[in-house]
Write a protein that holds these residues in place. Structure first.
Motif, PDB file in Angstrom:
ATOM      1  N   ILE A   1     -20.122  -8.749 -40.402  1.00  0.00           N
ATOM      2  CA  ILE A   1     -18.693  -8.684 -40.117  1.00  0.00           C
ATOM      3  C   ILE A   1     -18.333  -7.521 -39.196  1.00  0.00           C
ATOM      4  O   ILE A   1     -17.271  -7.536 -38.577  1.00  0.00           O
ATOM      5  CB  ILE A   1     -17.873  -8.595 -41.434  1.00  0.00           C
ATOM      6  CG1 ILE A   1     -16.414  -8.955 -41.166  1.00  0.00           C
ATOM      7  CG2 ILE A   1     -18.019  -7.228 -42.077  1.00  0.00           C
ATOM      8  CD1 ILE A   1     -16.168 -10.334 -40.625  1.00  0.00           C
TER       9      ILE A   1
ATOM     10  N   ILE B   1     -13.558  -5.036 -37.047  1.00  0.00           N
ATOM     11  CA  ILE B   1     -13.598  -6.181 -37.955  1.00  0.00           C
ATOM     12  C   ILE B   1     -12.561  -7.188 -37.479  1.00  0.00           C
ATOM     13  O   ILE B   1     -11.400  -6.830 -37.247  1.00  0.00           O
ATOM     14  CB  ILE B   1     -13.271  -5.768 -39.406  1.00  0.00           C
ATOM     15  CG1 ILE B   1     -14.378  -4.878 -39.980  1.00  0.00           C
ATOM     16  CG2 ILE B   1     -13.077  -7.004 -40.287  1.00  0.00           C
ATOM     17  CD1 ILE B   1     -14.040  -4.333 -41.357  1.00  0.00           C
TER      18      ILE B   1
ATOM     19  N   LYS C   1     -12.630 -15.957 -42.214  1.00  0.00           N
ATOM     20  CA  LYS C   1     -13.919 -15.467 -42.706  1.00  0.00           C
ATOM     21  C   LYS C   1     -13.739 -14.840 -44.099  1.00  0.00           C
ATOM     22  O   LYS C   1     -13.687 -13.620 -44.244  1.00  0.00           O
ATOM     23  CB  LYS C   1     -14.489 -14.434 -41.738  1.00  0.00           C
ATOM     24  CG  LYS C   1     -14.578 -14.922 -40.297  1.00  0.00           C
ATOM     25  CD  LYS C   1     -14.971 -13.800 -39.347  1.00  0.00           C
ATOM     26  CE  LYS C   1     -14.898 -14.227 -37.892  1.00  0.00           C
ATOM     27  NZ  LYS C   1     -15.223 -13.119 -36.962  1.00  0.00           N
TER      28      LYS C   1
ATOM     29  N   ALA D   1     -15.757 -11.824 -45.463  1.00  0.00           N
ATOM     30  CA  ALA D   1     -15.676 -10.531 -44.780  1.00  0.00           C
ATOM     31  C   ALA D   1     -15.727  -9.336 -45.736  1.00  0.00           C
ATOM     32  O   ALA D   1     -16.462  -8.371 -45.477  1.00  0.00           O
ATOM     33  CB  ALA D   1     -14.423 -10.470 -43.918  1.00  0.00           C
TER      34      ALA D   1
END
Length: 357
Positions: free
Chosen positions: A57, A72, A109, A112
């Protein structure tokens, strides 16, 4: 390129890309060319979210003109629909259009936080500010559902890891409890992007982002909570928003911003034709003027990707904007202090991720 002017969406076309095998479709006289006449207007596009399962990530970069080396991005694509977004071309990697697909076909995501926990736990990891919001907005509407950004911030707060956030959403205030705690140790700074104070410009430029008033109110709330707040007038669009520089800086200072910065309009890859189509739709009276000025600060091109000049522009017009911006900041007391976040308080996470929540 098919016209897709849709209320509440930024792109006026779902421009194809030929960089990653996304072929454009030519008009060939079949029923698709007259589908609206046959079937009636197509329904407004709905937002669709695909779950993505990356293996890591933290994204790393070595760009010499960017003040961070790791970031990120919890999401791909962005529902805010900002027509100028330099991240639009990344959708071509998925054989999706940087146009309307970018703002309607999103990727989330949810792993993450787990991946971040693992990255911070690695032997030899050295803390330095992690940037959120460098590609797509961490507080776009789907964050209310997925809460990926908040869960990542919770890990960073627990481990006392420095963080910077860039967003054009007042949804950041939902996490003010975590951010205020981090700010006590000089671990966080938040940049709120405000490009125009004009509601008429905002409605087409950033159709699903919160209004400028809400963003300025967010700066006030962050400042009152002790969280360093910047204002980002990025991008400045010649002949459309550049006349607002002084007024916007004044409003940001009154809201409590400590600092300000800007980036001239960037039009990489497919963003250029999408932006030109947007100009033709909403500003046909000045479309040529806008692009002539853009090219004057981009070495005669629609975009100049070179390090350093890409973020600043070059030539008389760019120099004038820098002078006006700096003068306005001095007048209203912005950029007097450099905010340097601490990295020496970082403590690697211990045990399974679940212990942090």
């Amino acid at each position: 390129m098919f016209s897709l002017k849709t209320k509440g969406r930024g792109a006026t076309a779902n421009a194809p890309s030929d960089r990653f095998n996304l072929a454009g479709r030519e008009h060939d006289g079949d029923w698709l060319d007259a589908r609206e006449e046959i079937d009636g207007p197509a329904p407004p596009p709905r937002t669709h979210v695909t779950i993505e399962r990356p293996k890591t990530i933290l994204s790393r970069n070595r760009s010499p003109d960017i003040p961070f080396d790791r970031s990120i991005n919890a999401y791909r694509g962005c529902e805010h629909g900002c027509i100028y977004c330099f991240a639009r071309p990344t959708h071509a990697f998925h054989d999706l259009s940087p146009g309307l697909d970018f703002e309607t076909k999103l990727f989330a995501k949810p792993d993450a936080p787990r991946l971040l926990h693992a990255a911070l736990s690695k032997n030899g990891y050295r803390a330095a500010p992690i940037a959120m919001g460098t590609n797509t907005d961490p507080y776009q509407p789907i964050e209310s559902r997925f809460r990926i950004t908040r869960d990542c911030i919770a890990i960073l707060a627990e481990t006392r890891h420095p963080l910077t956030i860039t967003t054009k959403s007042n949804r950041v205030l939902r996490d003010i409890d975590l951010l205020a705690d981090m700010a006590k140790d000089n671990l966080v700074a938040v940049a709120i992007s405000v490009t125009s104070l004009d509601p008429a410009v905002h409605r087409t430029l950033e159709p699903r982002a919160p209004t400028a008033r809400k963003r300025l109110d967010a700066i006030t709330a962050l400042s009152e909570a002790g969280i360093p707040a910047y204002v980002s007038m990025s991008p400045i669009i010649p002949a459309i928003t550049d006349h607002e520089v002084e007024h916007l800086i004044e409003a940001a200072a009154e809201a409590g911003a400590k600092a300000a910065f800007f980036i001239p309009l960037r039009l990489p890859h497919e963003v250029a034709p999408l932006f030109c189509a947007w100009l033709d739709e909403y500003y046909p009276d000045r479309a040529k003027k806008v692009m002539n000025i853009v090219r004057s600060i981009r070495q005669g091109l629609d975009n100049d990707p070179r390090f350093f000049t890409r973020m600043r522009g070059a030539g008389p017009w760019a120099d004038l904007i820098r002078t006006r911006f700096a003068k306005a900041c001095r007048k209203h007391g912005l950029n007097r202090e450099r905010i340097a976040l601490r990295s020496d308080l970082f403590c690697p996470p211990v045990g399974p991720q679940g212990e942090l929540f």
